[in-house]
Design a protein around this motif. Structure first.
Motif, PDB file in Angstrom:
ATOM      1  N   PRO A 311       0.800  -1.233   0.000  1.00 12.51           N
ATOM      2  CA  PRO A 311       0.000   0.000   0.000  1.00 12.51           C
ATOM      3  C   PRO A 311       0.832   1.282   0.000  1.00 12.51           C
ATOM      4  CG  PRO A 311      -0.903  -1.596   1.549  1.00 12.51           C
ATOM      5  CD  PRO A 311       0.428  -2.116   1.120  1.00 12.51           C
ATOM      6  N   LYS A 312       2.084   1.212   0.471  1.00 11.06           N
ATOM      7  CA  LYS A 312       2.934   2.403   0.529  1.00 11.06           C
ATOM      8  C   LYS A 312       4.110   2.316  -0.448  1.00 11.06           C
ATOM      9  CE  LYS A 312       0.507   4.199   3.911  1.00 11.06           C
ATOM     10  NZ  LYS A 312       1.019   4.502   5.227  1.00 11.06           N
ATOM     11  N   ALA A 313       4.060   1.388  -1.393  1.00 11.05           N
ATOM     12  CA  ALA A 313       5.174   1.203  -2.330  1.00 11.05           C
ATOM     13  C   ALA A 313       5.461   2.463  -3.130  1.00 11.05           C
ATOM     14  CB  ALA A 313       4.890   0.026  -3.258  1.00 11.05           C
ATOM     15  N   LYS A 314       4.401   3.153  -3.561  1.00 13.66           N
ATOM     16  CA  LYS A 314       4.624   4.357  -4.370  1.00 13.66           C
ATOM     17  C   LYS A 314       5.269   5.476  -3.553  1.00 13.66           C
ATOM     18  CE  LYS A 314       1.310   3.475  -8.056  1.00 13.66           C
ATOM     19  NZ  LYS A 314       0.151   3.956  -8.841  1.00 13.66           N
ATOM     20  N   LYS A 315       4.924   5.568  -2.270  1.00 12.13           N
ATOM     21  CA  LYS A 315       5.592   6.555  -1.407  1.00 12.13           C
ATOM     22  C   LYS A 315       7.077   6.256  -1.289  1.00 12.13           C
ATOM     23  CE  LYS A 315       3.922   7.919   2.539  1.00 12.13           C
ATOM     24  NZ  LYS A 315       3.270   7.860   3.876  1.00 12.13           N
ATOM     25  N   LEU A 316       7.412   4.983  -1.129  1.00 13.37           N
ATOM     26  CA  LEU A 316       8.819   4.601  -1.067  1.00 13.37           C
ATOM     27  C   LEU A 316       9.517   4.911  -2.386  1.00 13.37           C
ATOM     28  CD1 LEU A 316       8.723   1.166   0.819  1.00 13.37           C
ATOM     29  CD2 LEU A 316       9.762   3.293   1.628  1.00 13.37           C
ATOM     30  N   ALA A 317       8.870   4.588  -3.485  1.00 12.51           N
ATOM     31  CA  ALA A 317       9.463   4.843  -4.797  1.00 12.51           C
ATOM     32  C   ALA A 317       9.737   6.327  -4.991  1.00 12.51           C
ATOM     33  CB  ALA A 317       8.545   4.316  -5.899  1.00 12.51           C
ATOM     34  N   GLU A 318       8.805   7.169  -4.575  1.00 15.31           N
ATOM     35  CA  GLU A 318       9.008   8.610  -4.688  1.00 15.31           C
ATOM     36  C   GLU A 318      10.199   9.072  -3.843  1.00 15.31           C
ATOM     37  OE1 GLU A 318       5.240  10.105  -3.503  1.00 15.31           O
ATOM     38  OE2 GLU A 318       4.251   9.650  -5.419  1.00 15.31           O
ATOM     39  N   ALA A 319      10.341   8.518  -2.655  1.00 15.95           N
ATOM     40  CA  ALA A 319      11.464   8.882  -1.791  1.00 15.95           C
ATOM     41  C   ALA A 319      12.800   8.499  -2.408  1.00 15.95           C
ATOM     42  CB  ALA A 319      11.307   8.208  -0.428  1.00 15.95           C
ATOM     43  N   PHE A 320      12.807   7.407  -3.175  1.00 12.61           N
ATOM     44  CA  PHE A 320      14.029   6.937  -3.814  1.00 12.61           C
ATOM     45  C   PHE A 320      14.180   7.445  -5.250  1.00 12.61           C
ATOM     46  CE2 PHE A 320      13.392   3.004  -0.946  1.00 12.61           C
ATOM     47  CZ  PHE A 320      14.060   3.616   0.096  1.00 12.61           C
ATOM     48  N   SER A 321      13.264   8.325  -5.663  1.00 13.04           N
ATOM     49  CA  SER A 321      13.273   8.892  -7.027  1.00 13.04           C
ATOM     50  C   SER A 321      13.155   7.799  -8.093  1.00 13.04           C
ATOM     51  CB  SER A 321      14.548   9.719  -7.257  1.00 13.04           C
ATOM     52  OG  SER A 321      14.628  10.782  -6.335  1.00 13.04           O
ATOM     53  N   LEU A 322      12.286   6.828  -7.836  1.00 13.73           N
ATOM     54  CA  LEU A 322      12.056   5.735  -8.775  1.00 13.73           C
ATOM     55  C   LEU A 322      10.784   5.980  -9.580  1.00 13.73           C
ATOM     56  CD1 LEU A 322      12.742   2.680  -6.405  1.00 13.73           C
ATOM     57  CD2 LEU A 322      14.365   3.823  -7.939  1.00 13.73           C
ATOM     58  N   GLU A 323      10.668   5.294 -10.696  1.00 10.62           N
ATOM     59  CA  GLU A 323       9.472   5.358 -11.525  1.00 10.62           C
ATOM     60  C   GLU A 323       8.279   4.799 -10.753  1.00 10.62           C
ATOM     61  OE1 GLU A 323       7.028   6.337 -13.998  1.00 10.62           O
ATOM     62  OE2 GLU A 323       9.056   6.589 -14.845  1.00 10.62           O
ATOM     63  N   THR A 324       7.146   5.493 -10.818  1.00  7.68           N
ATOM     64  CA  THR A 324       5.960   5.055 -10.073  1.00  7.68           C
ATOM     65  C   THR A 324       4.819   4.601 -10.980  1.00  7.68           C
ATOM     66  OG1 THR A 324       5.119   7.333  -9.972  1.00  7.68           O
ATOM     67  CG2 THR A 324       6.475   6.568  -8.118  1.00  7.68           C
ATOM     68  N   THR A 325       5.081   4.456 -12.263  1.00 10.71           N
ATOM     69  CA  THR A 325       4.029   3.995 -13.172  1.00 10.71           C
ATOM     70  C   THR A 325       3.829   2.493 -13.038  1.00 10.71           C
ATOM     71  OG1 THR A 325       5.642   3.695 -14.947  1.00 10.71           O
ATOM     72  CG2 THR A 325       4.490   5.816 -14.850  1.00 10.71           C
ATOM     73  N   GLY A 326       2.678   2.008 -13.515  1.00 12.45           N
ATOM     74  CA  GLY A 326       2.376   0.588 -13.454  1.00 12.45           C
ATOM     75  C   GLY A 326       1.614   0.213 -12.208  1.00 12.45           C
ATOM     76  N   THR A 327       1.460  -1.066 -11.988  1.00 10.73           N
ATOM     77  CA  THR A 327       0.715  -1.560 -10.837  1.00 10.73           C
ATOM     78  C   THR A 327       1.514  -1.391  -9.550  1.00 10.73           C
ATOM     79  OG1 THR A 327       1.605  -3.787 -11.008  1.00 10.73           O
ATOM     80  CG2 THR A 327      -0.388  -3.294 -12.308  1.00 10.73           C
ATOM     81  N   ASP A 328       0.819  -1.492  -8.416  1.00 13.80           N
ATOM     82  CA  ASP A 328       1.510  -1.435  -7.124  1.00 13.80           C
ATOM     83  C   ASP A 328       2.559  -2.539  -7.024  1.00 13.80           C
ATOM     84  OD1 ASP A 328      -0.004   0.723  -6.383  1.00 13.80           O
ATOM     85  OD2 ASP A 328      -1.341  -0.400  -5.049  1.00 13.80           O
ATOM     86  N   GLU A 329       2.246  -3.696  -7.572  1.00 19.13           N
ATOM     87  CA  GLU A 329       3.192  -4.819  -7.542  1.00 19.13           C
ATOM     88  C   GLU A 329       4.471  -4.485  -8.306  1.00 19.13           C
ATOM     89  OE1 GLU A 329      -0.741  -6.346  -6.478  1.00 19.13           O
ATOM     90  OE2 GLU A 329      -0.016  -5.089  -8.138  1.00 19.13           O
ATOM     91  N   MET A 330       4.332  -3.833  -9.431  1.00 17.85           N
ATOM     92  CA  MET A 330       5.494  -3.448 -10.227  1.00 17.85           C
ATOM     93  C   MET A 330       6.354  -2.426  -9.477  1.00 17.85           C
ATOM     94  SD  MET A 330       3.614  -3.154 -13.945  1.00 17.85           S
ATOM     95  CE  MET A 330       5.023  -2.413 -14.754  1.00 17.85           C
ATOM     96  N   VAL A 331       5.698  -1.464  -8.858  1.00 18.42           N
ATOM     97  CA  VAL A 331       6.428  -0.454  -8.091  1.00 18.42           C
ATOM     98  C   VAL A 331       7.117  -1.099  -6.891  1.00 18.42           C
ATOM     99  CG1 VAL A 331       6.210   1.684  -6.778  1.00 18.42           C
ATOM    100  CG2 VAL A 331       4.833   1.349  -8.838  1.00 18.42           C
ATOM    101  N   PHE A 332       6.424  -2.001  -6.228  1.00 17.81           N
ATOM    102  CA  PHE A 332       6.983  -2.732  -5.082  1.00 17.81           C
ATOM    103  C   PHE A 332       8.265  -3.466  -5.488  1.00 17.81           C
ATOM    104  CE2 PHE A 332       7.188  -6.844  -2.811  1.00 17.81           C
ATOM    105  CZ  PHE A 332       7.310  -6.401  -1.500  1.00 17.81           C
ATOM    106  N   GLU A 333       8.240  -4.144  -6.630  1.00 21.78           N
ATOM    107  CA  GLU A 333       9.423  -4.865  -7.117  1.00 21.78           C
ATOM    108  C   GLU A 333      10.576  -3.906  -7.402  1.00 21.78           C
ATOM    109  OE1 GLU A 333       8.147  -7.160 -10.451  1.00 21.78           O
ATOM    110  OE2 GLU A 333       6.921  -8.538  -9.237  1.00 21.78           O
ATOM    111  N   ARG A 334      10.272  -2.696  -7.908  1.00 16.22           N
ATOM    112  CA  ARG A 334      11.322  -1.714  -8.168  1.00 16.22           C
ATOM    113  C   ARG A 334      11.979  -1.267  -6.855  1.00 16.22           C
ATOM    114  NH1 ARG A 334       7.318   1.394 -11.462  1.00 16.22           N
ATOM    115  NH2 ARG A 334       7.289   0.340 -13.478  1.00 16.22           N
ATOM    116  N   VAL A 335      11.166  -1.096  -5.817  1.00 14.83           N
ATOM    117  CA  VAL A 335      11.687  -0.670  -4.526  1.00 14.83           C
ATOM    118  C   VAL A 335      12.640  -1.716  -3.965  1.00 14.83           C
ATOM    119  CG1 VAL A 335      11.066  -0.245  -2.110  1.00 14.83           C
ATOM    120  CG2 VAL A 335       9.763   0.851  -3.950  1.00 14.83           C
TER     121      VAL A 335
END
Length: 393
Positions: A311-335
């Motif tokens: 549920p907070k994967a996109k917040k983490l991605a933003e903090a790490f300056s990562l891409e936030t597009t796609g599903t939550d699962e995709m963002v979670f894997e990037r983190v």
């Protein structure tokens, strides 16, 4: 959804200056102190820190150093803290100066609490895993306390949390008391310049763990997000710099500030800290330094608990300056991938292979996870705990 009903407390005054230690006597005088006990450890004593600070006090007459106690141990035990309590009373100190990393500053907070409550044995307070007194159901602690962190990691200087090793119960126990943090924190990057690279890495990753656990906490709010996200951004930007260029004072200053911000967000959003829960257990049973434990466990715990972190994967991605597009699962894997690559980038350890962790020790670690006070915030299943332990060792 962001919480809109919360309390956010910042007691500690931040004094962030290069060579800011020269202001300490005047700051103690402002707090009404007369007789200061100086707490540190043998390592810092051998590096000349005691001499450096006593010279600062020698330039004035308003505030004296009543005594110097250099016997604070890493992961201080209750017996160690009790000896420091006895010493403080013996020199009739009315204020505390703590110089060091998390162990020294946490031990100092244990002494402060004991003086405040007029107790001699800290163990009786934290028996069973810990003790909590949260504002407004607490008493103001009026003993002047200035903390000088020599690592950019624990944030202990600005935290109302102190962690001790209860050697009788063989667990790390937490004392969580609003107002336990220092009155003033001296963030002087010069003091961290000679920190070994390994300790710079592990303490920096400890600070990043504080930021991450604050970002994903169910109790996070706009204030904690502001501190934790900025802290994560600063750590990711500056930790590689100070490892490559140890004398980069600007980068070291930003790391110190990030550490303090991260802990401020961490304790103000306590509501699920499974990384720290596991790190406490590995530290208590296998005596793995807390920073090293968090370094290894952060990506592994996140990977094992997608139901908590998604549920907070996109917040983490933003903090790490990562891409936030796609599903939550995709963002979670990037983190998760980012954290593992960041470990590699800074040369951090990625497992506990250097410690002897037998099957019996794994069982003991599992039990310690469930006994830790943090477990109540987010209980994990046996299967999840086993998966984390297996991945870490």
């Amino acid at each position: 959804m962001t919480n809109t009903n919360f309390s956010f407390n910042l007691k500690t005054i931040i004094h962030a200056h290069e060579n800011g230690i020269t202001d300490i006597p005047a700051l103690f005088n402002r707090l009404g102190a007369k007789r200061v006990v100086l707490f540190t450890d043998k390592g810092l004593e051998s590096l000349g820190f005691v001499e450096k600070f006593t010279e600062v006090f020698a330039t004035q007459t308003e505030v004296d150093i009543a005594g110097v106690y250099c016997d604070i141990e890493p992961d201080a035990t209750c017996d160690n803290i009790n000896a420091a309590i006895e010493f403080t009373r013996s020199v009739k100190a009315d204020a505390i100066l703590s110089i060091g990393g998390g162990s020294v500053i946490d031990a100092s907070k244990g002494v402060k609490y004991a003086l405040h409550k007029n107790i001699a044995d800290i163990r009786e307070v934290i028996a069973g895993g810990g003790h909590m007194e949260i504002w407004p159901n607490n008493e103001d602690i009026t003993i002047p306390h200035i903390a000088v962190p020599t690592t950019a990691g624990t944030g202990a200087e600005a935290s109302p949390i102190a962690v001790f090793f209860n050697e009788h119960e063989n667990i790390k126990a937490s004392l969580v008391v609003s107002g336990l943090e220092a009155d003033i924190a001296i963030l002087d990057p010069v003091l961290t310049a000679k920190l070994p690279a390994a300790l710079t890495r592990s303490t920096g990753m400890d600070a990043l763990t504080h930021a991450v656990e604050a970002i994903v906490s169910p109790m996070s709010n706009a204030f904690t997000d502001a501190y934790s996200i900025q802290a994560a951004t600063l750590i990711v930007a500056n930790l590689p710099k100070v490892i490559e260029q140890p004398n980069d004072m600007a980068a070291r200053a930003e790391l110190l500030q990030a550490s303090t911000m991260a802990i401020s967000a961490f304790y103000s959003s306590l509501g699920g800290i499974p990384i720290h829960n596991c790190a406490h257990a590995f530290g208590a049973i296998s005596h793995i330094p807390h920073g090293d434990a968090n370094t290894v466990l952060m990506p592994l715990v996140i990977e094992a608990l997608p139901e908590f972190y998604l549920p907070k994967a996109k917040k983490l991605a933003e903090a790490f300056s990562l891409e936030t597009t796609g599903t939550d699962e995709m963002v979670f894997e990037r983190v998760v991938a980012f954290l593992k690559s960041f470990q590699q980038r800074i040369g951090a350890i990625t497992n506990f292979a250097q410690w002897a962790i037998t099957d019996q020790v794994k069982t003991d670690i599992s039990d310690a996870i469930k006994k830790d006070i943090c477990f109540q915030f987010y209980p994990m299943s046996e299967e999840k705990i086993d998966r984390i332990i297996t991945a870490a060792v």
